[in-house]
Design a protein around this motif. Structure first.
Motif, short mmCIF file in Angstrom:
data_model
loop_
_atom_site.label_atom_id
_atom_site.label_comp_id
_atom_site.label_asym_id
_atom_site.label_seq_id
_atom_site.Cartn_x
_atom_site.Cartn_y
_atom_site.Cartn_z
N VAL A 1 25.29 -6.01 55.80
CA VAL A 1 25.15 -6.51 54.43
C VAL A 1 23.70 -6.84 54.12
N LEU A 2 23.03 -7.51 55.06
CA LEU A 2 21.62 -7.84 54.87
C LEU A 2 20.76 -6.59 54.73
N LEU A 3 21.00 -5.62 55.57
CA LEU A 3 20.22 -4.39 55.55
C LEU A 3 20.37 -3.67 54.21
N LEU A 4 21.58 -3.56 53.73
CA LEU A 4 21.82 -2.90 52.44
C LEU A 4 21.28 -3.73 51.29
N GLY A 5 21.60 -5.02 51.31
CA GLY A 5 21.18 -5.88 50.21
C GLY A 5 19.68 -5.99 50.07
N MET A 6 18.98 -6.12 51.17
CA MET A 6 17.52 -6.25 51.12
C MET A 6 16.84 -4.98 50.63
N ASN A 7 17.58 -3.88 50.67
CA ASN A 7 17.04 -2.61 50.17
C ASN A 7 17.61 -2.25 48.80
N GLY A 8 18.28 -3.22 48.18
CA GLY A 8 18.75 -3.03 46.81
C GLY A 8 20.07 -2.29 46.67
N TYR A 9 20.84 -2.22 47.75
CA TYR A 9 22.14 -1.55 47.67
C TYR A 9 23.27 -2.57 47.66
N GLY A 10 23.25 -3.43 46.67
CA GLY A 10 24.23 -4.49 46.57
C GLY A 10 25.65 -4.00 46.42
N VAL A 11 25.84 -2.92 45.67
CA VAL A 11 27.19 -2.39 45.45
C VAL A 11 27.80 -1.93 46.78
N ASP A 12 27.00 -1.26 47.58
CA ASP A 12 27.52 -0.78 48.86
C ASP A 12 27.72 -1.93 49.84
N ALA A 13 26.88 -2.96 49.73
CA ALA A 13 27.06 -4.14 50.57
C ALA A 13 28.38 -4.84 50.23
N ILE A 14 28.77 -4.79 48.97
CA ILE A 14 30.03 -5.40 48.54
C ILE A 14 31.21 -4.78 49.27
N LYS A 15 31.16 -3.48 49.50
CA LYS A 15 32.26 -2.80 50.18
C LYS A 15 32.42 -3.31 51.61
N ILE A 16 31.30 -3.60 52.25
CA ILE A 16 31.35 -4.15 53.61
C ILE A 16 31.80 -5.61 53.58
N ALA A 17 31.29 -6.36 52.62
CA ALA A 17 31.68 -7.77 52.51
C ALA A 17 33.18 -7.90 52.23
N ARG A 18 33.74 -6.92 51.58
CA ARG A 18 35.18 -6.92 51.32
C ARG A 18 35.96 -6.90 52.63
N THR A 19 35.52 -6.10 53.59
CA THR A 19 36.21 -6.06 54.88
C THR A 19 35.99 -7.36 55.65
N MET A 20 34.83 -7.98 55.45
CA MET A 20 34.56 -9.27 56.08
C MET A 20 35.53 -10.31 55.55
N PHE A 21 35.77 -10.27 54.26
CA PHE A 21 36.70 -11.19 53.62
C PHE A 21 38.11 -10.99 54.19
N GLU A 22 38.53 -9.73 54.30
CA GLU A 22 39.85 -9.44 54.83
C GLU A 22 40.00 -9.93 56.27
N SER A 23 38.96 -9.73 57.07
CA SER A 23 39.01 -10.17 58.47
C SER A 23 39.08 -11.69 58.57
N ALA A 24 38.28 -12.38 57.76
CA ALA A 24 38.27 -13.84 57.79
C ALA A 24 39.61 -14.40 57.34
N VAL A 25 40.19 -13.81 56.31
CA VAL A 25 41.51 -14.25 55.83
C VAL A 25 42.56 -14.04 56.92
N THR A 26 42.54 -12.87 57.54
CA THR A 26 43.51 -12.56 58.58
C THR A 26 43.39 -13.53 59.75
N LEU A 27 42.17 -13.82 60.16
CA LEU A 27 41.94 -14.77 61.25
C LEU A 27 42.46 -16.16 60.89
N ALA A 28 42.11 -16.62 59.70
CA ALA A 28 42.55 -17.94 59.27
C ALA A 28 44.07 -18.01 59.17
N TYR A 29 44.68 -16.93 58.67
CA TYR A 29 46.13 -16.91 58.51
C TYR A 29 46.84 -16.91 59.86
#
Length: 221
Positions: free
Chosen positions: A26-54
């Motif tokens: 996410v940092l690599l993409l975001g720091m190079n201005g690819y925020g939209v593509d970073a969002i796709k990765i952050a989405r999987t991070m969200f899913e993993s964190a939710v699954t772990l918490a659940y």
């Protein structure tokens, strides 16, 4: 690095490390201005964190999480039977037999009204999010990230050039979405690590407290 004997602890460790690994992407993409593509990765991070918490909150559902592997394996097997039989010949008979036996053993747990469900949990993902206190993020960030990932019209419009009168995609490098994606990625890293520590490494609670404190300091408004 400490090995775990408890299956739930092993799963939690895997999920937390996957989230941590994605922070760099996410940092690599975001720091190079690819925020939209970073969002796709952050989405999987969200899913993993939710699954772990659940799973931490509902350890009795771990078997469903693990056994869903056989549902996926059977779908893959049927795909190869129909579209790639030459690839199926490269799979050992023992692996095929193991997958079939596993599927036969667990399929009833995933079957409702004669149809095998396409997710490991009986509950939809939205309910998992609500259960672990992340419904607001599900309705905001995750909804946007899903629209972008699935390229429905809302996801396409979210990527439009902000210049008035320009009907085109906002090309990278761009500053759009960076604040949101960095905050979400950082937050899901904190949540995943904190859940893992609370579950399997309570002696490391000071580490979890420190990364949570750093998060609050970094994004304090």
């Amino acid at each position: 690095s400490v090995a775990h004997a408890e299956p739930l602890h092993k799963v939690a460790r895997h999920l937390a490390k996957m989230v941590a690994n994605s922070v760099g992407a996410v940092l690599l993409l975001g720091m190079n201005g690819y925020g939209v593509d970073a969002i796709k990765i952050a989405r999987t991070m969200f899913e993993s964190a939710v699954t772990l918490a659940y799973l931490r909150k509902h350890p009795d559902e771990l078997d469903d999480y693990l056994n869903f592997h056989f549902i996926v394996a059977m779908k893959r097997h049927r795909y190869m039977e129909k579209y790639a039989p030459q690839r199926l010949t490269q799979v050992t008979p023992e692996v095929v037999e193991s997958s079939k036996k596993g599927y036969a053993r667990v399929v009833s747990r995933f079957t409702v009204n004669g149809k095998v469900r396409g997710r490991w949990s009986k509950r939809p993902f939205s309910q998992l999010c609500a259960d672990v206190g992340l419904e607001e993020h599900y309705l905001s960030f995750y909804a946007l990230a899903s629209d972008i990932t699935h390229t429905n019209i809302s996801g396409v419009m979210a990527q439009a050039d902000p210049e008035p009168g320009v009907l085109d995609v906002d090309l990278a490098p761009s500053q759009r979405f960076l604040g949101m994606v960095f905050t979400i990625a950082h937050g899901m890293f904190v949540r995943a690590v904190s859940e893992y520590v609370a579950l399997a490494r309570p002696e490391k609670q000071s580490v979890a407290d420190k990364i949570e404190s750093d998060f609050m300091t970094a994004w304090k408004k």
